[in-house]
Design a protein around this motif. Structure first.
Motif, PDB file in Angstrom:
ATOM      1  N   ALA A  55       0.836  -1.205   0.000  1.00 30.68           N
ATOM      2  CA  ALA A  55       0.000   0.000   0.000  1.00 30.68           C
ATOM      3  C   ALA A  55       0.868   1.252   0.000  1.00 30.68           C
ATOM      4  CB  ALA A  55      -0.926  -0.001   1.218  1.00 30.68           C
ATOM      5  N   VAL A  56       1.952   1.234   0.760  1.00 29.28           N
ATOM      6  CA  VAL A  56       2.885   2.360   0.771  1.00 29.28           C
ATOM      7  C   VAL A  56       3.514   2.531  -0.607  1.00 29.28           C
ATOM      8  CG1 VAL A  56       5.075   3.197   1.713  1.00 29.28           C
ATOM      9  CG2 VAL A  56       3.336   2.234   3.242  1.00 29.28           C
ATOM     10  N   LYS A  57       3.902   1.429  -1.215  1.00 27.72           N
ATOM     11  CA  LYS A  57       4.503   1.472  -2.553  1.00 27.72           C
ATOM     12  C   LYS A  57       3.527   2.066  -3.567  1.00 27.72           C
ATOM     13  CE  LYS A  57       6.669  -1.434  -6.118  1.00 27.72           C
ATOM     14  NZ  LYS A  57       5.794  -0.935  -7.203  1.00 27.72           N
ATOM     15  N   GLN A  58       2.276   1.617  -3.518  1.00 25.39           N
ATOM     16  CA  GLN A  58       1.285   2.141  -4.459  1.00 25.39           C
ATOM     17  C   GLN A  58       1.051   3.626  -4.243  1.00 25.39           C
ATOM     18  OE1 GLN A  58      -2.295  -0.160  -5.409  1.00 25.39           O
ATOM     19  NE2 GLN A  58      -1.443  -1.889  -4.268  1.00 25.39           N
ATOM     20  N   THR A  59       1.092   4.058  -2.982  1.00 19.35           N
ATOM     21  CA  THR A  59       0.929   5.482  -2.683  1.00 19.35           C
ATOM     22  C   THR A  59       2.048   6.298  -3.312  1.00 19.35           C
ATOM     23  OG1 THR A  59      -0.161   4.956  -0.571  1.00 19.35           O
ATOM     24  CG2 THR A  59       0.765   7.170  -0.824  1.00 19.35           C
ATOM     25  N   ILE A  60       3.278   5.841  -3.135  1.00 20.66           N
ATOM     26  CA  ILE A  60       4.430   6.565  -3.677  1.00 20.66           C
ATOM     27  C   ILE A  60       4.444   6.499  -5.197  1.00 20.66           C
ATOM     28  CG2 ILE A  60       6.955   6.656  -3.735  1.00 20.66           C
ATOM     29  CD1 ILE A  60       6.865   5.534  -0.843  1.00 20.66           C
ATOM     30  N   ASP A  61       4.083   5.344  -5.760  1.00 18.91           N
ATOM     31  CA  ASP A  61       4.012   5.222  -7.223  1.00 18.91           C
ATOM     32  C   ASP A  61       2.998   6.201  -7.811  1.00 18.91           C
ATOM     33  OD1 ASP A  61       5.910   3.230  -7.178  1.00 18.91           O
ATOM     34  OD2 ASP A  61       4.484   1.580  -7.435  1.00 18.91           O
ATOM     35  N   LYS A  62       1.879   6.380  -7.106  1.00 18.61           N
ATOM     36  CA  LYS A  62       0.806   7.238  -7.616  1.00 18.61           C
ATOM     37  C   LYS A  62       1.093   8.718  -7.403  1.00 18.61           C
ATOM     38  CE  LYS A  62      -3.457   8.409  -8.920  1.00 18.61           C
ATOM     39  NZ  LYS A  62      -3.917   8.298 -10.324  1.00 18.61           N
ATOM     40  N   PHE A  63       1.540   9.077  -6.194  1.00 21.58           N
ATOM     41  CA  PHE A  63       1.637  10.488  -5.833  1.00 21.58           C
ATOM     42  C   PHE A  63       3.067  10.965  -5.548  1.00 21.58           C
ATOM     43  CE2 PHE A  63      -2.859   9.617  -4.371  1.00 21.58           C
ATOM     44  CZ  PHE A  63      -3.457  10.335  -5.402  1.00 21.58           C
ATOM     45  N   GLY A  64       4.044  10.071  -5.646  1.00 25.04           N
ATOM     46  CA  GLY A  64       5.440  10.486  -5.570  1.00 25.04           C
ATOM     47  C   GLY A  64       6.071  10.513  -4.195  1.00 25.04           C
ATOM     48  N   LYS A  65       5.257  10.426  -3.141  1.00 19.90           N
ATOM     49  CA  LYS A  65       5.795  10.487  -1.786  1.00 19.90           C
ATOM     50  C   LYS A  65       4.693  10.099  -0.808  1.00 19.90           C
ATOM     51  CE  LYS A  65       4.623  15.357  -1.093  1.00 19.90           C
ATOM     52  NZ  LYS A  65       5.016  16.603  -0.401  1.00 19.90           N
ATOM     53  N   LEU A  66       5.047  10.106   0.478  1.00 21.40           N
ATOM     54  CA  LEU A  66       4.071   9.866   1.547  1.00 21.40           C
ATOM     55  C   LEU A  66       4.479  10.710   2.741  1.00 21.40           C
ATOM     56  CD1 LEU A  66       1.670   8.415   2.823  1.00 21.40           C
ATOM     57  CD2 LEU A  66       3.195   6.497   3.369  1.00 21.40           C
ATOM     58  N   ASP A  67       3.551  11.561   3.211  1.00 17.11           N
ATOM     59  CA  ASP A  67       3.830  12.469   4.321  1.00 17.11           C
ATOM     60  C   ASP A  67       3.100  12.110   5.604  1.00 17.11           C
ATOM     61  OD1 ASP A  67       5.327  14.643   2.763  1.00 17.11           O
ATOM     62  OD2 ASP A  67       3.429  14.549   1.659  1.00 17.11           O
ATOM     63  N   ILE A  68       1.914  11.538   5.482  1.00 18.57           N
ATOM     64  CA  ILE A  68       1.025  11.355   6.631  1.00 18.57           C
ATOM     65  C   ILE A  68       0.431   9.950   6.583  1.00 18.57           C
ATOM     66  CG2 ILE A  68      -1.111  12.166   7.744  1.00 18.57           C
ATOM     67  CD1 ILE A  68      -0.507  14.841   6.011  1.00 18.57           C
ATOM     68  N   VAL A  69       0.437   9.268   7.705  1.00 18.33           N
ATOM     69  CA  VAL A  69      -0.247   7.980   7.816  1.00 18.33           C
ATOM     70  C   VAL A  69      -1.264   8.075   8.947  1.00 18.33           C
ATOM     71  CG1 VAL A  69      -0.018   5.530   8.363  1.00 18.33           C
ATOM     72  CG2 VAL A  69       1.673   6.636   6.884  1.00 18.33           C
TER      73      VAL A  69
END
Length: 240
Positions: A76-90
């Motif tokens: 899920a983290v990978k898909q988030t980064i693939d889609k939007f380029g990064k992850l700031d908040i969980v």
């Protein structure tokens, strides 16, 4: 994190209830949001609905993920980064409730509650910690007043939420020197479908999901020097 525009958030269990309310609030603030569910159709349906409600269809993604499995959260983290380029908040929100006396509770019910509510929070943070350290991000876990107040029939649920509260506070101490903020929210009665409840006008006295969405936005907008690490939230005026 005073400016939220273009931040990216991952919300576990975001297809209904508290997670849905938080997702809607974040989309309205201009964030990009990924919501998860164990059921892929539910995730995609909720994402489509949220995108339409907030005019932010390009900023929302629904993915299938099971918080009970670390590899699923990593995906899920990978898909988030693939889609939007990064992850700031969980937002570690996914949870279940099974309530019974210890005499009647099965080991399967115990395992499902602990694996989802407590181990699921561990998996959500473990899977994303490197990314949030890199981005000086924010973790928010959804505990409960049941994480401070025990009750009969609540052995599994109390254990899971007491665990989430303690786990989150320890993680806050682990990560604060990396610039990562960590908070836990402990709601009381919330008007959701949790545990078979049906939201209705009779429940207007309860906390509403949009109230918790507003609270999450307020936390994210707070000056980085200040950290409300544990927030208890109650209905102002419950029935007598």
């Amino acid at each position: 994190m005073e400016s939220l525009k273009n931040k990216v958030a991952l919300i576990t269990g975001g297809t209904k209830g508290i997670g849905y309310g938080v997702a809607e609030a974040l989309l309205n603030q201009g964030l990009k949001v990924v919501i998860t569910s164990r059921d892929e159709d539910s995730a995609k349906k909720a994402a489509k609905e949220l995108g339409a409600k907030t005019n932010a269809a390009a900023h929302i993604l629904g993915v299938k993920a099971d918080v009970r499995k670390l590899e699923s959260q990593q995906e899920a983290v990978k898909q988030t980064i693939d889609k939007f380029g990064k992850l700031d908040i969980v937002i570690a929100n996914a949870g279940v409730g099974k309530f019974a006396s210890i005499e009647d509770m099965t080991s399967q019910e115990w395992n499902d509650v602990i694996d989802t509510n407590l181990t699921g929070v561990f998996n959500s943070i473990k899977a994303s910690v490197d990314e949030l350290k890199k981005n000086k991000g924010y973790y928010i876990t959804i505990s409960s007043l049941a994480g401070a107040n025990f009750f009969a029939g609540g052995a599994a649920y109390n254990a899971s939420k007491f665990g989430v509260t303690g786990f989150t506070q320890a993680v806050m101490l682990d990560l604060r020197q990396h610039g990562v903020k960590v908070s836990t929210i402990m709601p009381g009665s919330v008007s959701t479908h949790f545990n078979g409840n049906e939201p209705s006008e009779k429940g207007d006295w309860k906390i509403q999901i949009e109230d918790l969405g507003e609270l999450v936005v307020d936390l994210l907008k707070m000056n980085p020097r200040t950290l409300p690490s544990k927030i208890e939230v109650r209905p102002s005026m419950p029935p007598a």
